[in-house]
Design a protein around this motif. Structure first.
Motif, PDB file in Angstrom:
ATOM      1  N   ALA A 361       0.846  -1.190   0.000  1.00  0.00           N
ATOM      2  CA  ALA A 361       0.000   0.000   0.000  1.00  0.00           C
ATOM      3  C   ALA A 361       0.880   1.239   0.000  1.00  0.00           C
ATOM      4  N   LEU A 362       0.431   2.249  -0.723  1.00  0.00           N
ATOM      5  CA  LEU A 362       1.123   3.534  -0.794  1.00  0.00           C
ATOM      6  C   LEU A 362       0.220   4.587  -0.178  1.00  0.00           C
ATOM      7  N   TYR A 363       0.754   5.357   0.773  1.00  0.00           N
ATOM      8  CA  TYR A 363      -0.024   6.388   1.450  1.00  0.00           C
ATOM      9  C   TYR A 363       0.391   7.758   0.923  1.00  0.00           C
ATOM     10  N   VAL A 364      -0.569   8.472   0.366  1.00  0.00           N
ATOM     11  CA  VAL A 364      -0.341   9.800  -0.206  1.00  0.00           C
ATOM     12  C   VAL A 364      -0.885  10.813   0.788  1.00  0.00           C
ATOM     13  N   ASP A 365       0.011  11.435   1.555  1.00  0.00           N
ATOM     14  CA  ASP A 365      -0.428  12.262   2.683  1.00  0.00           C
ATOM     15  C   ASP A 365       0.093  13.693   2.608  1.00  0.00           C
ATOM     16  N   SER A 366       0.469  14.161   1.430  1.00  0.00           N
ATOM     17  CA  SER A 366       0.881  15.557   1.269  1.00  0.00           C
ATOM     18  C   SER A 366       0.572  15.973  -0.168  1.00  0.00           C
ATOM     19  N   TRP A 367       0.496  17.280  -0.399  1.00  0.00           N
ATOM     20  CA  TRP A 367       0.199  17.762  -1.743  1.00  0.00           C
ATOM     21  C   TRP A 367       1.383  17.545  -2.673  1.00  0.00           C
ATOM     22  N   ALA A 368       2.602  17.586  -2.148  1.00  0.00           N
ATOM     23  CA  ALA A 368       3.771  17.297  -2.975  1.00  0.00           C
ATOM     24  C   ALA A 368       3.749  15.843  -3.424  1.00  0.00           C
ATOM     25  N   ARG A 369       3.490  14.955  -2.510  1.00  0.00           N
ATOM     26  CA  ARG A 369       3.418  13.521  -2.822  1.00  0.00           C
ATOM     27  C   ARG A 369       2.265  13.247  -3.786  1.00  0.00           C
ATOM     28  N   ARG A 370       1.190  13.960  -3.603  1.00  0.00           N
ATOM     29  CA  ARG A 370       0.016  13.798  -4.468  1.00  0.00           C
ATOM     30  C   ARG A 370       0.327  14.208  -5.904  1.00  0.00           C
ATOM     31  N   ARG A 371       1.056  15.309  -6.072  1.00  0.00           N
ATOM     32  CA  ARG A 371       1.419  15.784  -7.407  1.00  0.00           C
ATOM     33  C   ARG A 371       2.379  14.817  -8.099  1.00  0.00           C
ATOM     34  N   VAL A 372       3.336  14.294  -7.343  1.00  0.00           N
ATOM     35  CA  VAL A 372       4.293  13.345  -7.913  1.00  0.00           C
ATOM     36  C   VAL A 372       3.576  12.075  -8.361  1.00  0.00           C
ATOM     37  N   TYR A 373       2.689  11.550  -7.511  1.00  0.00           N
ATOM     38  CA  TYR A 373       1.952  10.338  -7.877  1.00  0.00           C
ATOM     39  C   TYR A 373       1.081  10.576  -9.109  1.00  0.00           C
ATOM     40  N   ALA A 374       0.398  11.724  -9.165  1.00  0.00           N
ATOM     41  CA  ALA A 374      -0.470  12.022 -10.307  1.00  0.00           C
ATOM     42  C   ALA A 374       0.325  12.144 -11.602  1.00  0.00           C
ATOM     43  N   ALA A 375       1.539  12.694 -11.538  1.00  0.00           N
ATOM     44  CA  ALA A 375       2.365  12.846 -12.734  1.00  0.00           C
ATOM     45  C   ALA A 375       2.766  11.491 -13.294  1.00  0.00           C
ATOM     46  N   PHE A 376       3.213  10.592 -12.443  1.00  0.00           N
ATOM     47  CA  PHE A 376       3.589   9.254 -12.914  1.00  0.00           C
ATOM     48  C   PHE A 376       2.364   8.466 -13.362  1.00  0.00           C
ATOM     49  N   LYS A 377       1.244   8.647 -12.668  1.00  0.00           N
ATOM     50  CA  LYS A 377       0.020   7.929 -13.057  1.00  0.00           C
ATOM     51  C   LYS A 377      -0.456   8.373 -14.428  1.00  0.00           C
TER      52      LYS A 377
END
Length: 447
Positions: A361-377
């Motif tokens: 499981a990957l926990y996305v708990d910050s806006w920076a982490r959220r942006r990085v995950y969305a870019a790769f997705k």
């Protein structure tokens, strides 16, 4: 250097921000059934076919041999695709690029790409310079995927260095196809995030991307220009790529970005495009997060935004927007995003998202982490889970540790039967119905 910075910056979407991505976000208070649904939608649970749906083989090495044979067949096809990149026919080149894009997004080919890195870089550069429209868009997308596959090593740096001038030139060309410029913006942001070895490369990419969307934000006291509908996708891609690179920008430059862009970005919240409004809202939240991180690092005065009241009013209006002329799905997506943004600006905590893949499981708990995950997705699409399981670059960025090696016994043990899936779905449906019933207006029967 940007790559080295990613390993230590607390603002990046990796494990160093909050102790390995530990759970630290608070749930948003919801007063309606729609809030309950949005809260559930923010927790993403999925199963990776390569683990949970893999057929068990009777033989001890049958599964490995079959996987190796499939990999060899795919690489044989990829050799043909690479050869077709230099074909005289534009249609043939586009077909090869499209096939390469799908292969790179769904599987890892480190050895194959290491051997042909120079050939691919030369072919993609020619496609970007001499191609038109769709061919340029596909070449840019393949370039970004190659950076993800090769990683931040010498080969990845060489590839990005060779493609960067063409990407910057095409992105700045107002006569080029909007689709090609859109993919150039996304590829430039992703490639610079992964493979840029020089801080000057980071600055040049940030400046180019900022120039794309900044013209739609007027200076204070001036009316904002209306962007044509055909440019909304480009503006959104440039803004998201720019926000991605902000997560690796040295903290000494963050204050200049805040002073320059934070007063102007709220103007994009009134755009006709729901995607551009959402991208602007998420970027504003990211800027506030970076400002608060900078404030903690410097132990200085609290960060204060002058027009906080006007910004809060605009965010509340978007979080409760119910205009019928907007599509229902767009309204739901917009309200969910801006409720999260408003909750962060008022409470200081980012709502946590959970992404499950296979046994992890990957926990996305910050806006920076959220942006990085969305870019790769956005780049990898349905292959995101495969890369999260097997790509060392992504596992390092998100703090997932070494790649898990599972034998046939472990794969068979974690396989869920159809009956178990049915029971799980039935229990989840029952719990969801009970949760929503508590906030629905039901009339009690009076005897």
């Amino acid at each position: 250097m940007p790559r080295a910075r990613r390993g230590h910056a607390p603002r990046k979407g990796g494990q160093r921000r909050r102790g390995g991505g530990a759970r630290g976000s608070a749930q948003a208070d919801s007063g309606s059934s729609e809030d309950e649904a949005a809260s559930e939608a923010r927790s993403t649970t999925s199963e990776c076919p390569s683990v949970l749906s893999a057929p068990a083989e009777d033989g001890p090495g049958g599964d490995g041999m079959e996987e190796q044979a499939q990999q060899e067949d795919l690489e044989e096809k990829m050799k043909e695709y690479v050869d077709c990149l230099t074909d005289k026919s534009a249609k043939t080149r586009q077909g090869a690029l499209e096939s390469l894009r799908g292969a790179l997004a769904s599987h890892l080919h480190p050895d194959f790409l290491q051997e042909r890195c120079l050939t691919l870089a030369d072919a993609l550069e020619k496609c970007l310079k001499r191609g038109k429209g769709e061919e340029q868009a596909l070449a840019a997308a393949v370039g970004g995927l190659l950076c993800v596959q090769l990683g931040p090593g010498p080969k990845g740096e060489m590839l990005f260095r060779s493609l960067q001038p063409s990407l910057l030139s095409l992105l700045s060309d107002n006569t080029a196809s909007p689709s090609a410029r859109l993919h150039c913006a996304s590829s430039l942001g992703l490639g610079c995030y992964v493979a840029a070895a020089d801080i000057q490369d980071l600055f040049s990419c940030l400046n180019c991307l900022e120039s794309i969307f900044s013209w739609a934000c007027a200076m204070r006291g001036c009316p904002a220009p209306v962007a044509p509908a055909g440019q909304h996708g480009l503006l959104c891609a440039a803004l998201q790529a720019w926000a991605l690179l902000l997560t690796i920008l040295p903290s000494t430059h963050i204050s200049h970005v805040l002073d320059r862009q934070l007063p102007r970005l709220p103007q994009l919240l009134s755009s006709d495009s729901v995607s551009l409004r959402i991208a602007a809202g998420e970027t504003i939240a990211l800027l506030f997060e970076l400002a608060r991180d900078l404030e903690v690092q410097e132990a200085g005065e609290d960060f204060m935004y002058e027009d906080m009241e006007a910004l809060g009013s605009a965010l509340r209006m978007l979080a409760t927007d119910s205009n019928k002329y907007r599509a229902k799905a767009d309204r739901r997506r917009q309200r969910s995003t801006f409720r999260a943004v408003l909750h962060f600006l008022e409470g200081g905590e980012c709502e946590e998202e959970t992404v499950r893949f296979g046994l992890e499981a990957l926990y996305v708990d910050s806006w920076a982490r959220r942006r990085v995950y969305a870019a790769f997705k956005a780049a990898l699409g349905s292959g995101m889970h495969h890369h999260l399981q097997n790509n060392e670059l992504l596992r390092d960025i998100f703090g997932l540790g070494p790649v898990l090696v599972l034998d046939a016994t472990a794969l068979k043990a974690c396989k869920i039967s159809r009956f178990e899936k049915h029971l799980y779905n039935a229990a989840a449906f029952k719990a969801r119905t009970k949760a929503r019933s508590r906030v629905r207006d039901k009339r009690a029967d009076v005897l």
